[in-house]
Design a protein around this motif. Structure first.
Motif, PDB file in Angstrom:
ATOM      1  N   ALA A 156       0.870  -1.186   0.000  1.00 34.67           N
ATOM      2  CA  ALA A 156       0.000   0.000   0.000  1.00 34.67           C
ATOM      3  C   ALA A 156       0.903   1.230   0.000  1.00 34.67           C
ATOM      4  N   ILE A 157       0.301   2.365  -0.288  1.00 31.03           N
ATOM      5  CA  ILE A 157       1.087   3.604  -0.171  1.00 31.03           C
ATOM      6  C   ILE A 157       0.527   4.476   0.948  1.00 31.03           C
ATOM      7  N   LEU A 158       1.431   5.244   1.519  1.00 34.95           N
ATOM      8  CA  LEU A 158       1.057   6.263   2.497  1.00 34.95           C
ATOM      9  C   LEU A 158       1.114   7.596   1.758  1.00 34.95           C
ATOM     10  N   ALA A 159      -0.013   8.268   1.716  1.00 31.87           N
ATOM     11  CA  ALA A 159      -0.105   9.525   0.955  1.00 31.87           C
ATOM     12  C   ALA A 159      -0.371  10.659   1.936  1.00 31.87           C
ATOM     13  N   THR A 160       0.647  11.470   2.127  1.00 33.19           N
ATOM     14  CA  THR A 160       0.602  12.509   3.168  1.00 33.19           C
ATOM     15  C   THR A 160       0.016  13.805   2.619  1.00 33.19           C
ATOM     16  N   VAL A 161      -0.773  14.464   3.441  1.00 33.25           N
ATOM     17  CA  VAL A 161      -1.271  15.797   3.062  1.00 33.25           C
ATOM     18  C   VAL A 161      -0.050  16.669   2.752  1.00 33.25           C
ATOM     19  N   PRO A 162      -0.023  17.298   1.582  1.00 40.14           N
ATOM     20  CA  PRO A 162       1.175  18.052   1.191  1.00 40.14           C
ATOM     21  C   PRO A 162       1.539  19.153   2.195  1.00 40.14           C
ATOM     22  N   ALA A 163       2.817  19.174   2.518  1.00 35.72           N
ATOM     23  CA  ALA A 163       3.327  20.161   3.479  1.00 35.72           C
ATOM     24  C   ALA A 163       3.634  21.480   2.765  1.00 35.72           C
ATOM     25  N   ALA A 180      -6.286  12.108  -7.735  1.00 34.84           N
ATOM     26  CA  ALA A 180      -5.406  11.788  -8.866  1.00 34.84           C
ATOM     27  C   ALA A 180      -4.440  10.674  -8.496  1.00 34.84           C
ATOM     28  N   ILE A 181      -3.939  10.699  -7.278  1.00 27.20           N
ATOM     29  CA  ILE A 181      -3.017   9.638  -6.838  1.00 27.20           C
ATOM     30  C   ILE A 181      -3.759   8.298  -6.785  1.00 27.20           C
ATOM     31  N   ALA A 182      -4.954   8.308  -6.196  1.00 30.98           N
ATOM     32  CA  ALA A 182      -5.718   7.050  -6.074  1.00 30.98           C
ATOM     33  C   ALA A 182      -6.035   6.478  -7.451  1.00 30.98           C
ATOM     34  N   GLU A 183      -6.322   7.358  -8.410  1.00 30.62           N
ATOM     35  CA  GLU A 183      -6.660   6.854  -9.749  1.00 30.62           C
ATOM     36  C   GLU A 183      -5.431   6.368 -10.509  1.00 30.62           C
ATOM     37  N   ALA A 184      -4.265   6.829 -10.080  1.00 33.83           N
ATOM     38  CA  ALA A 184      -3.038   6.447 -10.793  1.00 33.83           C
ATOM     39  C   ALA A 184      -2.475   5.114 -10.320  1.00 33.83           C
ATOM     40  N   THR A 185      -3.044   4.566  -9.255  1.00 33.87           N
ATOM     41  CA  THR A 185      -2.499   3.309  -8.723  1.00 33.87           C
ATOM     42  C   THR A 185      -3.622   2.332  -8.394  1.00 33.87           C
ATOM     43  N   SER A 186      -3.283   1.049  -8.469  1.00 37.17           N
ATOM     44  CA  SER A 186      -4.266   0.051  -8.040  1.00 37.17           C
ATOM     45  C   SER A 186      -4.019  -0.328  -6.578  1.00 37.17           C
ATOM     46  N   LEU A 187      -2.933   0.193  -6.001  1.00 41.91           N
ATOM     47  CA  LEU A 187      -2.621  -0.143  -4.602  1.00 41.91           C
ATOM     48  C   LEU A 187      -3.586   0.556  -3.644  1.00 41.91           C
ATOM     49  N   PRO A 188      -3.791  -0.051  -2.462  1.00 42.58           N
ATOM     50  CA  PRO A 188      -4.524   0.674  -1.427  1.00 42.58           C
ATOM     51  C   PRO A 188      -3.768   1.958  -1.040  1.00 42.58           C
ATOM     52  N   VAL A 189      -4.526   2.992  -0.766  1.00 41.19           N
ATOM     53  CA  VAL A 189      -3.941   4.291  -0.396  1.00 41.19           C
ATOM     54  C   VAL A 189      -4.344   4.603   1.038  1.00 41.19           C
ATOM     55  N   VAL A 190      -3.344   4.838   1.880  1.00 44.15           N
ATOM     56  CA  VAL A 190      -3.611   5.268   3.262  1.00 44.15           C
ATOM     57  C   VAL A 190      -3.269   6.754   3.335  1.00 44.15           C
ATOM     58  N   ILE A 191      -4.262   7.534   3.657  1.00 42.03           N
ATOM     59  CA  ILE A 191      -4.028   8.980   3.750  1.00 42.03           C
ATOM     60  C   ILE A 191      -3.436   9.302   5.116  1.00 42.03           C
ATOM     61  N   HIS A 212     -13.272   6.985  -4.254  1.00 41.05           N
ATOM     62  CA  HIS A 212     -12.150   6.124  -4.658  1.00 41.05           C
ATOM     63  C   HIS A 212     -12.107   4.864  -3.801  1.00 41.05           C
ATOM     64  N   PRO A 213     -12.521   3.726  -4.366  1.00 40.33           N
ATOM     65  CA  PRO A 213     -12.590   2.490  -3.561  1.00 40.33           C
ATOM     66  C   PRO A 213     -11.244   2.023  -3.041  1.00 40.33           C
ATOM     67  N   ASN A 214     -10.139   2.456  -3.663  1.00 42.28           N
ATOM     68  CA  ASN A 214      -8.830   1.994  -3.154  1.00 42.28           C
ATOM     69  C   ASN A 214      -8.282   2.903  -2.052  1.00 42.28           C
ATOM     70  N   ILE A 215      -9.028   3.889  -1.625  1.00 51.15           N
ATOM     71  CA  ILE A 215      -8.589   4.628  -0.417  1.00 51.15           C
ATOM     72  C   ILE A 215      -8.972   3.764   0.777  1.00 51.15           C
ATOM     73  N   ALA A 216      -7.924   3.224   1.409  1.00 49.91           N
ATOM     74  CA  ALA A 216      -8.116   2.148   2.391  1.00 49.91           C
ATOM     75  C   ALA A 216      -8.320   2.665   3.798  1.00 49.91           C
ATOM     76  N   GLY A 217      -7.911   3.891   4.050  1.00 48.97           N
ATOM     77  CA  GLY A 217      -8.055   4.390   5.406  1.00 48.97           C
ATOM     78  C   GLY A 217      -7.232   5.629   5.646  1.00 48.97           C
ATOM     79  N   ILE A 218      -7.159   5.976   6.909  1.00 48.60           N
ATOM     80  CA  ILE A 218      -6.445   7.198   7.280  1.00 48.60           C
ATOM     81  C   ILE A 218      -5.554   6.931   8.484  1.00 48.60           C
ATOM     82  N   LYS A 219      -4.393   7.526   8.417  1.00 45.36           N
ATOM     83  CA  LYS A 219      -3.520   7.589   9.587  1.00 45.36           C
ATOM     84  C   LYS A 219      -3.697   9.002  10.133  1.00 45.36           C
TER      85      LYS A 219
END
Ligand SMILES: O=C(O)C1=N[C@H](C(=O)O)C[C@H](O)C1
Length: 304
Positions: free
Chosen positions: A101-108, A123-134, A157-164
């Motif tokens: 999965a990827i960890l996608a951080t709110v841009p600093a 855009a990130i979620a649509e560019a990957t089939s991996l689960p995305v953890v925000i 986006h169904p591949n947004i898997a959750g949030i940290k």
């Protein structure tokens, strides 16, 4: 969607004597963390000095950690930065390293609007089939993803898997959990000190720093909570509090990196501009980390 685990640790990145990423040691650390009860690791998060690593270093790190863990633990990789374009480019390359999965951080720094966050993460979620953890950590990024924005992202986006979630704000946790759009959206608390409060309002997991040392205790806390034993959960939370605070006595990951060096790992110092571990702090931290050191744990378990 495959489960990514409940207790994960945002692992440190070890450097060799020349200051280069030590891939073999990274694999060893990941294996140690999973052997000690973590379900997986986050690589190149804030604790992993993700902002200090260049893209090729990150890709090599992801591949090495995943190869070391295989199917024994999940790897969530920090692949995003400030710009959407660069985040997508690295995410696509990272897919080939075998990460889970990827960890996608709110841009600093740039202070994106909520609308900008919808576009960026969409855009990130649509560019990957991996689960995305925000990863929402306004204390570091100076931008807070509001619960409604997260909820809209999970709807789209169904591949947004959750949030940290690292606001440390139990009202925000509650709003995120109240507005959950799917059963399979996971809430990981992003701060050790808020783990028990997050469970109390419906959270599921933890992405930890103290998990380098005390993953067994963090899991015991969760198990006690699940079993309805609030007293035990509270006691473990209280017992861990000095360690958890000590690991943030100066900027993370300076203390935890030093702590892992005392556990027999060659990790090097953090990259500049993070400074070396202050000598005075080692004396304060040593008694806090000692009880969790593998040898001590083994002997105290034998006595029990
Ligand atoms: O690297 C991470 O991911 C984490 N970083 C946070 C921080 O450094 O502030 C803390 C969090 O528990 C994990």
């Amino acid at each position: 969607m495959r489960t990514l685990g409940r207790i994960l640790t945002a692992m440190i990145t070890p450097y060799d004597a020349n200051g280069e990423v030590d891939l073999a040691e990274a694999g060893r650390i990941a294996q140690f963390l999973v052997a000690r009860g973590n379900d997986g690791v986050v690589a190149a998060g804030s604790t992993g000095e993700g902002n200090m690593l260049d893209d090729d270093e990150k890709l090599a790190l992801f591949g090495a950690v995943k190869a070391a863990l295989g199917t024994t633990g999940t790897v969530i990789a920090g692949t995003t930065g400030i710009s959407t374009r660069q985040s997508i480019a690295l995410t696509k390359r990272a897919e080939r390293t075998g990460i889970d999965a990827i960890l996608a951080t709110v841009p600093a720094y740039v202070k994106p609007t909520q609308e900008g966050m919808l576009a960026h993460f969409g855009a990130i979620a649509e560019a990957t089939s991996l689960p995305v953890v925000i990863y929402n950590i306004p204390g570091r990024t100076a931008a807070n993803m509001l619960p409604a924005t997260f909820s809209e992202l999970t709807r789209r986006h169904p591949n947004i898997a959750g949030i940290k979630e690292s606001t440390g704000d139990v009202n925000q946790f509650t709003a995120i959990l109240r507005e959950r759009t799917r059963e399979d959206v996971t809430f990981w608390c992003g701060d050790d000190y808020m783990f028990l409060p997050s469970l109390a309002v419906g959270g599921h997991g933890l992405i930890s720093v103290a998990g380098h040392l005390a993953s067994a205790e963090l899991r015991a806390l969760a198990d006690a909570f699940d079993g309805g034993d609030a007293d035990t959960a509270a006691r473990i939370h209280q017992d861990l509090a000095p360690l958890v605070a000590g690991l943030f006595a100066v900027s993370n990951p300076i203390p935890v990196k030093w702590a892992m060096s005392t556990y027999g790992f060659t990790v090097g110092a953090c990259r500049s501009p993070l400074s070396p571990m202050p000598d005075a702090l080692t004396a304060t931290l040593e008694p806090l980390i000692a009880p969790y050191r593998p040898a001590q744990r083994a002997s105290s378990l034998r006595e029990a």
